[in-house]
Design an enzyme around this catalytic site. Structure first.
Site: not given
Length: 159
Positions: A76-78, A113-114, A128
């Protein structure tokens, strides 16, 4: 904060929020997180003796790339045109590396969110690159530190 959920349509199904009417403003978000490891792992990162290469350089680039790809990973992120992404590292000189991401845009929706995506991916990249010598690493304390811009204004984590 409004109590109404905005990510549902009139059929109670998920939708991407319409931000068409929102004003373009400068937006900023900062997030952070830590990865705890064996002291020897942190020493080897600083010495540059991890076989996969320069852990912090690769982690930094991975975090920047992740911030730019957030809308392809979080449904749902733009898609947001980012104007700046910066990743910083610090440590406790013992067993914990801290990653902080700062993300900026001039757009109609925020970049929280970014910033969080950049931190998560930076931490996963460290894991990793070091997992061959330390599978016990623990990612923790991942959270939004601050954000500014937009209708909801300024937020600062007090925690």
């Amino acid at each position: 904060m409004a109590n109404e959920l905005t990510h549902f349509n009139n059929q109670n199904r998920a939708k991407m929020v319409d931000v068409t009417a929102k004003k373009v403003t400068n937006r900023f978000a900062s997030a952070t997180g830590e990865i705890k490891m064996l002291p020897t792992t942190l020493t080897r990162i600083h010495e540059g003796s991890i076989k996969k290469g320069d852990v912090l350089a690769v982690s930094q680039v991975a975090g920047i790339m992740a911030a730019k790809q957030t809308s392809t990973l979080i449904p749902m992120c733009h898609l947001i045109p980012l104007t700046g992404v910066d990743i910083h590292f610090s440590d406790n000189h013992s067993d914990t590396l801290k990653v902080t991401a700062q993300v900026k845009t001039k757009h109609v929706t925020g970049v929280e969110i970014e910033a969080l995506q950049a931190v998560q991916t930076s931490l996963l990249t460290i894991y990793d690159m070091c997992k061959a010598i330390d599978r016990s690493m623990l990612m923790q304390n991942i959270h939004l530190v601050e954000k500014s811009g937009g209708k909801s204004g300024y937020f600062h984590y007090i925690g």
